[in-house]
Structures are given as structure tokens and as C-alpha cells.
Motif scaffolding. Structure first.
Motif, short mmCIF file in Angstrom:
data_model
loop_
_atom_site.label_atom_id
_atom_site.label_comp_id
_atom_site.label_asym_id
_atom_site.label_seq_id
_atom_site.Cartn_x
_atom_site.Cartn_y
_atom_site.Cartn_z
N HIS A 151 -25.11 58.47 34.53
CA HIS A 151 -25.07 57.71 35.79
C HIS A 151 -24.85 58.64 36.99
O HIS A 151 -24.11 58.32 37.92
N GLY A 152 -25.44 59.83 36.90
CA GLY A 152 -25.35 60.75 38.04
C GLY A 152 -24.11 61.63 38.05
O GLY A 152 -23.98 62.50 38.91
N TRP A 153 -23.19 61.40 37.12
CA TRP A 153 -21.98 62.23 37.06
C TRP A 153 -22.10 63.21 35.91
O TRP A 153 -22.69 62.89 34.86
N ASN A 154 -21.49 64.38 36.08
CA ASN A 154 -21.42 65.39 35.03
C ASN A 154 -20.71 64.79 33.81
O ASN A 154 -19.52 64.48 33.85
N ALA A 155 -21.47 64.61 32.71
CA ALA A 155 -20.91 63.92 31.54
C ALA A 155 -19.76 64.70 30.90
O ALA A 155 -18.83 64.11 30.35
N THR A 156 -19.79 66.01 31.01
CA THR A 156 -18.70 66.83 30.47
C THR A 156 -17.39 66.50 31.19
O THR A 156 -16.33 66.42 30.58
N HIS A 157 -17.50 66.30 32.50
CA HIS A 157 -16.29 66.01 33.28
C HIS A 157 -15.77 64.60 32.98
O HIS A 157 -14.57 64.37 32.98
N VAL A 158 -16.69 63.67 32.71
CA VAL A 158 -16.28 62.32 32.35
C VAL A 158 -15.60 62.33 30.97
O VAL A 158 -14.52 61.75 30.78
N TRP A 159 -16.22 63.02 30.04
CA TRP A 159 -15.65 63.10 28.68
C TRP A 159 -14.26 63.74 28.72
O TRP A 159 -13.33 63.33 28.04
N SER A 160 -14.13 64.78 29.55
CA SER A 160 -12.85 65.46 29.72
C SER A 160 -11.79 64.49 30.26
O SER A 160 -10.66 64.44 29.76
N LEU A 161 -12.17 63.69 31.25
CA LEU A 161 -11.22 62.72 31.83
C LEU A 161 -10.74 61.74 30.76
O LEU A 161 -9.53 61.51 30.60
N TRP A 162 -11.67 61.14 30.03
CA TRP A 162 -11.30 60.14 29.03
C TRP A 162 -10.42 60.72 27.93
O TRP A 162 -9.37 60.19 27.59
N THR A 163 -10.87 61.86 27.36
CA THR A 163 -10.13 62.41 26.20
C THR A 163 -8.79 62.99 26.63
O THR A 163 -7.81 62.89 25.90
N ARG A 164 -8.72 63.57 27.83
CA ARG A 164 -7.47 64.14 28.31
C ARG A 164 -6.40 63.05 28.45
O ARG A 164 -5.29 63.18 27.97
N TYR A 165 -6.75 61.96 29.12
CA TYR A 165 -5.77 60.88 29.32
C TYR A 165 -5.44 60.22 27.98
O TYR A 165 -4.27 59.89 27.71
N ALA A 166 -6.45 60.01 27.13
CA ALA A 166 -6.22 59.33 25.86
C ALA A 166 -5.32 60.16 24.95
O ALA A 166 -4.33 59.66 24.40
N CYS A 167 -5.62 61.45 24.80
CA CYS A 167 -4.83 62.30 23.91
C CYS A 167 -3.42 62.53 24.44
O CYS A 167 -2.46 62.58 23.67
N THR A 168 -3.30 62.67 25.75
CA THR A 168 -1.96 62.88 26.33
C THR A 168 -1.07 61.67 26.03
O THR A 168 0.09 61.83 25.66
N ALA A 169 -1.62 60.48 26.17
CA ALA A 169 -0.83 59.28 25.91
C ALA A 169 -0.50 59.16 24.41
O ALA A 169 0.66 58.98 24.02
N PHE A 170 -1.51 59.28 23.58
CA PHE A 170 -1.31 59.06 22.14
C PHE A 170 -0.34 60.09 21.55
O PHE A 170 0.60 59.73 20.83
N TYR A 171 -0.56 61.37 21.86
CA TYR A 171 0.28 62.40 21.24
C TYR A 171 1.60 62.64 21.97
O TYR A 171 2.30 63.60 21.70
N SER A 172 1.93 61.76 22.91
CA SER A 172 3.27 61.78 23.50
C SER A 172 4.17 60.80 22.75
O SER A 172 5.35 60.69 23.02
N HIS A 173 3.58 60.05 21.81
CA HIS A 173 4.32 58.96 21.16
C HIS A 173 4.93 59.40 19.82
O HIS A 173 4.25 60.05 19.03
N PRO A 174 6.19 59.06 19.59
CA PRO A 174 6.84 59.51 18.35
C PRO A 174 6.13 59.07 17.07
O PRO A 174 6.20 59.78 16.07
N TRP A 175 5.43 57.94 17.08
CA TRP A 175 4.71 57.55 15.87
C TRP A 175 3.60 58.55 15.55
O TRP A 175 3.30 58.82 14.38
N ALA A 176 2.97 59.09 16.60
CA ALA A 176 1.92 60.10 16.38
C ALA A 176 2.53 61.37 15.80
O ALA A 176 1.92 62.06 14.99
N TRP A 177 3.76 61.69 16.26
CA TRP A 177 4.43 62.89 15.72
C TRP A 177 4.75 62.69 14.23
O TRP A 177 4.62 63.62 13.44
N ASN A 178 5.14 61.46 13.87
CA ASN A 178 5.42 61.18 12.46
C ASN A 178 4.18 61.43 11.61
O ASN A 178 4.26 61.93 10.49
#
Lengths: 213, 552
Positions: A151-178
Motif C-alpha cells: 500500500h505504498g509503504w516500505n513493507a520491511t518497516h511495517v513488518w518491523s513495527l508489528w513484530t517489534r511491538y508484538a514481541c516486546t509485549a509477549f516476551y515481557s510477560h512472566p508466562w512467556a518466561w516460564n
């Protein structure tokens, strides 16, 4: 010791993992208060979203479930954690100059994912089966790998935005550490047993096929 | 190999010149609140001898040194005056507050992420969240252009910095083995024990016959004042709650306060003020709690690091210097460098649990210098790094994994060891800070940072990746994976012999404006393959011997 209901002990997202019985939260009594406060806050269920609109949630929730393979309960509340962060405007301290600031970038990319669903399937993203949703998500990653635009945006930058926010949230959670055998906070206790194959007495060895892989 | 003799660390001698470690409390809390409460306060109308902008590696050392000589100093910092007990957490996500997260935009063909990667805020600066590696530059770093026809020469030499390297190494203090590279030297403290991650590095190096050494780490190994011993908890990048890892917050600020300096936190400097008739600085304006204030001063030292220092000088232009202070020859903001920092991880059947112990453990500088047989100039160093789960997820996601594959890979975390390279990327004029259209909360234009790699840079990254893969395979890795990233910032206001070539002279004076100085990593003409913190502090300690001469 801090009370943990039996049904909540050693919990991992979707009951997945290779470290049976390992529970970072059993160590809370050894943490300092400032640390315990920020970690335990992630366990509280958000009752009200502050950033995403209802229409955005309809796209964001399945997208985040897919990105992190959360196909059942118990789920790390990734959407809620990202919502809190975006509402506070807590960015990583930079954004790509060909994308707007993170909050606007999230809104726009969710709208385009919905548009892709309508164009391809004549239904909203939330009404597609998981395989159809995954195909649309995969398409963005494919474009990012080939260095193309979505859609006219650099797809690498979009993918980076999604995965960065998703992974930061998920792997900040103690259940993920378990799930991954990580002990979480370590102050003021620290570690006594360092070195290859060394474990603290409260750590659990990998019970997966790991060592034989 | 000839190793310079180094006398054993004399605590009395260090304490006599910098008492910081002894001014910290010894009752289990980490902050001397009395020292902060009783801190001297200057009125805005007072003309102080010096305003320092930024209390990081550069600004804090200078403030401490000159406060000891009786200078009236106000050191302003945009961020908080941290209390490790209250403000810092032993948690990766919770450490977000330590980073500069005001807006900035990045571009160029190889955009460089900022924030957690390289930008601090608050008293102590980026060293609050740096890993702790404190190597020196090599003597060859100062003559790269002469020797290799690339990059630039420094207008000062290694020998100019050497006594200051030695002094700062004692004040942090640095722990490590005898250092065989560059100018061979010893460290004041012996090396720390290594964890699984370091063991793997040493195992691979032994197998290959490659020299590797434990250190150099700015974490005392033994008692040092009232600093506590490291507890090997692995959260160096999240701010050391133990007061073990060095940062100016504990290594220089306490002594500065005890000698009458004022550290004014939460004060975002918006402009350096210059009297146009005399072309001399008169102070700064700054925002605190939403209100704009001024502080008068006879001299101003900008220590805001490679992004904010150029930004502030660009924002401070006047009719005599319309393009910004120190920018009469269009050099301000340019030649900004990052190190190419690919990280390669290896999978082992054993459990490594790399999250234990400080991430800085083992290094090799065997690939640091130009190898005439190779198609590239200059080189790289290799060091242990130990990503915690969120950062580790970046490594795994960078391989293209998402969904169930990402989760399964992440569950394998305890089996992986990780190495990081620091490749000497060369300075390029087009790699620069400019002002963006976007504004921050004070309405000031934010920085735009454009970055693009050159051919030599790409070759170095490729060669560094190969060297790390070889090391891990030699150690017995079943599988390896690499993520390409960047580390550190230096340059952007480089030191040069002439105004046409840089922004400051050999004594840190900004060309074209009187009594204005820059004292931080932005003055580096080249960067070597060393982490920059120690060199920034050494330059600052050197500047502290020059300023009193200028003031005469």
C-alpha cells in the motif's frame, strides 16, 4: 510466599513449553518492590482499551494472535499491553522517516489489512478463517523480504513495527518466561551458579527434545 | 609483547582525586540523598563559570573535575536524577524509561534505530544502560587516513589521551586480563569469572588458536568504596541497581556535588545563547516543567551526544551563524558514525543460559587492525553479548520466523550463546543529523538521522560474521544465526585541525564562537572498533586540564 492459585501455577501461554513446573512468579518474594510492581502489573487484566477503536481491535486481535501463535487460552494479553503503550505514546525513541509516528502507523496498517481482506475475500479480516488471515499477513512479510512496498509503504518497516511491538509485549510477560526457562528479575538475589550446564536450585532443566535436536 | 608497568591500584590515591565511590551509602541503599538535598543551587541570574549541557560520560567527568578546582558549575540534564532503588527495575521491558524516547526520525539507505540501542536520558547518560565494556582505542586509530587512505586522522594522538585513559580506568574501575592489543596494558582489577556464554567464547578461541581475553569491564571485581560487588544478575543494560557497573551517576556525580556543582535535572536545553556583538556565549535557555528559563554563564560546554549536540547547535543559529553554531563550513551534524554490530548466536546441546552474569565477558581484538591481505581497510572486535528475551525475540524474528515457529525457537533460548562484533564503519559526510519538520513536546524541531553504509563497511560486516560463525562452530555449535544491527554513536561534530574540516579544534572549542565547547562522543573523527565510553571520559578528563588555561 505470594499466593498463586493452583490453576495459575507454572502457567505458560497455551500450556506450551519445555520446563515443566517452572514458575518465575514463585520467585516474587525475592524481588525488590519496584521490579515486582512493573512485572505484576502485566498480570492485571485491562478492563478498558484506551487507544484502539472497536474496528481496529477486530483486526489487531487476530493479527497479534497469529504473529505470536496464540491459538488458545491462556493468552498473554498482547493487545492490551500494546494498547496501553500506544495510549501513553511510549515509542522506541525513533520512527522510520517514511512512516508516521507509531500510533498513526498502527492505525493505518490495520485499516489496510482490513482493506486487503475485503478486496480478496469480500469479508472483514475478523470473519476470515485463520488460514486466510495468515495468508494476508504472510503477504506483507513476503513483500518485506523482497524489499517491496505494501500500500505504498516500505513493507520491511511495517513488518518491523508489528513484530517489534508484538514481541516486546509477549516476551515481557512472566508466562512467556516460564515457557522458555528464563528466571525473570534477579535483584537483589542475583545468580550463584554460572557456567555451561549450571543451574540455580530453583531453575528447571530443559525437558524438550532440545539436547538431542 | 611489552606490557606497560602499572602500579597496583592505590585506593587512597583514587579517593583523593575522586571520592564518588566513598560518598555512596553503605547501608544497602544506592543513593546519597543527603548529598542531593544539600546540593548547591545557583540563581538563574548568577553568572556561573560554566554551564554543562548533559550529565553523561562527557559532561559528568568535566563537571567533577572542574568543581574540584572551584569552578561554579551548573550541569543541566534533560532527564531525571535517577535513584536506582526507586527508578530502575530488574526487568527488560521496564527499563524503557532509561532511553531517549522523545521523537526522532531515521532514514538513509540503512536507517539506524536509536532509543534503547544507543541513546540515554537522565543523569548518567547512556552509560546507565551501556553493557559495561570499557576498551581503549588503539594508537593506529588516530592516523587512519595517513596509514590507510580512508576515514580521517585525529588532530591529537593516542599519547595525548593515554594518561587520561589510565586515570579513568582507575576511577571506574575496569576489570580484565592483561590486554595484549593496541598499546598493551594491564587493568586495575582482575577479570571477573565467566558464565556459560563466556565459556563458549573461550572454548572456540582456544580451538582456533585465537587470542581472547576476559574484559575489559567497568565493574569492580572486589571492594571499591561503597560500591557493592556484582551479583551476576545479567541486567547491565537495564541500569545497575547494585551500583556495581560504572556510570557517571555513581563514578563522578557524587564527587561533583560534594565540591559544589549543581546538577539540575529534568531541564531540557533549547538554545545556546550568544551575544552577537562579542560573538561569545552568555548562557542557555531551557525548559523545566513546561516553563522556559535561562541560565547565565561565562562558558558553555555541550555534552548531549551525537544526535542532541548537533541538534542543539542547529537550533541555536543567529544572524551571524544562520545555519547553526559551529556550522559556518557545513560540517555540523556530519560524519556521524555507528559501528556495524552483527550478532551471531550458536546453538549448543548443553544449557548455556546466557542471561546469567554481566553481558560483557570475553573480547578479542585480533581482527582490529588493517590486514593488507584483505580487500577492506580497518577491522572489528568481537565481544560476548547476552540478549534477554525481548531482544532475543528480535534475533529470532529477524530470521523470518513468526507464529508457532517463533515460539518454538524462543523456547530453545537456554541453549544459545551469542557473540557481537563492532565493525569500524568509516565516516561519511552524508551520514548526518538535520532538523526534521516534526516537533517535540516543547515545539522544537526534532532530529532526523540519515545513515548509509559504504562498500568497506559492508565487507567488514560480512567478514566479521564469518569470524563469529567460525568461532562458534569451533566451540561446537550445531547451528548459527546472525542478526545485522548497529551499535554506539560517535561523530557529528568532529574534532579537526582547521574550521574547514570540522566543528571543534583540538581543545574542544567550537570554531567561530567564543567560549563554546563540545565534550562528548560527537567529537570523534573516527571510531575504531572499541566501545566509546572510556574514550569519551578520557577526552573529558583531558579537556578539564585545558579549560583552566583558556579561562586565564
Amino acid at each position: 510466599m505470594t499466593y498463586i492459585p493452583p490453576s495459575q501455577r507454572g502457567l505458560t501461554p497455551q500450556h506450551a513449553g519445555r520446563f515443566p513446573g517452572f514458575d518465575t512468579l514463585e520467585q516474587v518474594k525475592y524481588w525488590d518492590h519496584a521490579t515486582a510492581g512493573v512485572v505484576l502489573e502485566r498480570l492485571a487484566v485491562a478492563t478498558q482499551l484506551a487507544f484502539f477503536t472497536a474496528a481496529e481491535v477486530a483486526v489487531a486481535r487476530p493479527l497479534l494472535d497469529l504473529l505470536l501463535g496464540q491459538d488458545g487460552e491462556p493468552r498473554v494479553p498482547v493487545l492490551e499491553l500494546i494498547d496501553t503503550r500506544l495510549a501513553r505514546g511510549e515509542t522506541d525513541g525513533w520512527h522510520y522517516d517514511d512512516l508516521p509516528e507509531d500510533g498513526d502507523a498502527w492505525r493505518q496498517t490495520l485499516a489496510w489489512l482490513e482493506e486487503d481482506a475485503q478486496t480478496r475475500h469480500f469479508r472483514g479480516f475478523s470473519h476470515l478463517v485463520a488460514a486466510e488471515q495468515a495468508e494476508l499477513v504472510q503477504q506483507v512479510q513476503d513483500l518485506s523480504k523482497s524489499g517491496d512496498k505494501w500500500h505504498g509503504w516500505n513493507a520491511t518497516h511495517v513488518w518491523s513495527l508489528w513484530t517489534r511491538y508484538a514481541c516486546t509485549a509477549f516476551y515481557s510477560h512472566p508466562w512467556a518466561w516460564n515457557e522458555m526457562g528464563f528466571g525473570g528479575p534477579a535483584y537483589p538475589r542475583g545468580y550463584l551458579n554460572i557456567g555451561v550446564n549450571a543451574r540455580e536450585k530453583w531453575e528447571v532443566p530443559d525437558h524438550g527434545e532440545g539436547a538431542a535436536r | 609483547m611489552r606490557i606497560t608497568h602499572r602500579r597496583p591500584l592505590d585506593y587512597g590515591d583514587v579517593r583523593a582525586r575522586n571520592e564518588s565511590a566513598w560518598l555512596l551509602p553503605n547501608d544497602g541503599s544506592r543513593t546519597n540523598h543527603g548529598l542531593r538535598r544539600d546540593m548547591r543551587h545557583y540563581a538563574e541570574g548568577d553568572e556561573v563559570d560554566l554551564v554543562v549541557v548533559g550529565a553523561g560520560a562527557g559532561g559528568a567527568v568535566l563537571t567533577q573535575r572542574l568543581a574540584r578546582q572551584g569552578w561554579k558549575i551548573v550541569c543541566l540534564d534533560a532527564g531525571p536524577f535517577w535513584d536506582p532503588d526507586q527508578d530502575w527495575v530488574s526487568d527488560e521491558r521496564g527499563a524503557h524509561v532509561l532511553y531517549w524516547t522523545e521523537p526522532r526520525s531515521i532514514g538513509g539507505s540503512d536507517p539506524v534505530p536509536l532509543g534503547s540501542n544507543n541513546s540515554g536520558r537522565g543523569v548518567g547518560g547512556s552509560m546507565v544502560h551501556f553493557a559495561g565494556y570499557a576498551p581503549r582505542l588503539h594508537p593506529s586509530d588516530f592516523s587512519v587516513f595517513t596509514d590507510d587512505s580512508v576515514g580521517a586522522d585525529w588532530p591529537i594522538s593516542y599519547d595525548d589521551l593515554r594518561p587520561f585513559y589510565e586515570a579513568i580506568e582507575e576511577e571506574l574501575p575496569v576489570a580484565g586480563e592483561v590486554w595484549p592489543w593496541g598499546d598493551p596494558h594491564r587493568y586495575p582489577h582482575s577479570p571477573h569469572p565467566v558464565s556459560g556464554n563466556g565459556e563458549i567464547f573461550l572454548r572456540g578461541a582456544t580451538k582456533l588458536g585465537l587470542r581472547a581475553a576476559v574484559g575489559p569491564v567497568a565493574i569492580p571485581n572486589g571492594r571499591f568504596g561503597n560500591r557493592n560487588h556484582c551479583i551476576y544478575r545479567g541486567f547491565c543494560l537495564q541500569g545497575c541497581k547494585v551500583n556495581a557497573k560504572a556510570s557517571p551517576l555513581i563514578t563522578h556525580i557524587p564527587d561533583a556535588l560534594a565540591h559544589g556543582a549543581e546538577v539540575r535535572a529534568d531541564s531540557h536545553v533549547s538554545r545556546v545563547l550568544v551575544d552577537e556583538r562579542s560573538n561569545s556565549v552568555t548562557g542557555v535557555s531551557y525548559f523545566k516543567n513546561g516553563v522556559e528559563h535561562r541560565q547565565r554563564a561565562k562558558a558553555v560546554v555541550v555534552s548531549g551526544y551525537s544526535i542532541e549536540t548537533p541538534r542543539l547547535l542547529l537550533l541555536s543559529g543567529n544572524s551571524s551563524h544562520p545555519d547553526g553554531l559551529g556550522n559556518d563550513h557545513d560540517k555540523l551534524g556530519r560524519y556521524l558514525m555507528v559501528q556495524g554490530a552483527p550478532q551471531t548466536a550458536g546453538r549448543f546441546a548443553e544449557e548455556v543460559r546466557m542471561y546469567k552474569a554481566p553481558p560483557p565477558e570475553v573480547s578479542t581484538e585480533e581482527f582490529y587492525e588493517t590486514d593488507p591481505s584483505k580487500p577492506y581497510k580497518r577491522g572489528w572486535s568481537i565481544q560476548n553479548v547476552s540478549p534477554l528475551p525481548i531482544t532475543w525475540a528480535e534475533h529470532v524474528a529477524a530470521q523470518g520466523h513468526w507464529g508457532p515457529a517463533l515460539r518454538e525457537r524462543m523456547r530453545d533460548y537456554v541453549h544459545w550463546a551469542t557473540l557481537g562484533a563492532l565493525c569500524e564503519f568509516l565516516p561519511r559526510a552524508e551520514n548526518r543529523v538535520t532538523l526534521a519538520d516534526e516537533t517535540d513536546r516543547h515545539g522544537l524541531p526534532v532530529a532526523h538521522f540519515a545513515y548509509s553504509q559504504g562498500d568497506n563497511d559492508r565487507k567488514l560486516v560480512e567478514a566479521a560474521r564469518k569470524s563469529m560463525e567460525d568461532l562458534l562452530h569451533a566451540a561446537g555449535a550445531e547451528e548459527v544465526m546472525t542478526i545485522e544491527r548497529y551499535a554506539h554513536l560517535v561523530g557529528g561534530a568532529r574534532m579537526a585541525a582547521r574550521a574547514e574540516e570540522g566543528v571543534v579544534d583540538t581543545e574542544h572549542r567550537v570554531f567561530g564562537v567564543n567560549n563554546l565547547y563540545i565534550d562528548d562522543g560527537s567529537v570523534f573523527p573516527t571510531q575504531g572498533s572499541a566501545n566509546p565510553a572510556l574514550t569519551i571520559m578520557a577526552l573529558s578528563a583531558r579537556l578539564a586540564t585545558l579549560l583552566p588555561e583558556h579561562a586565564k
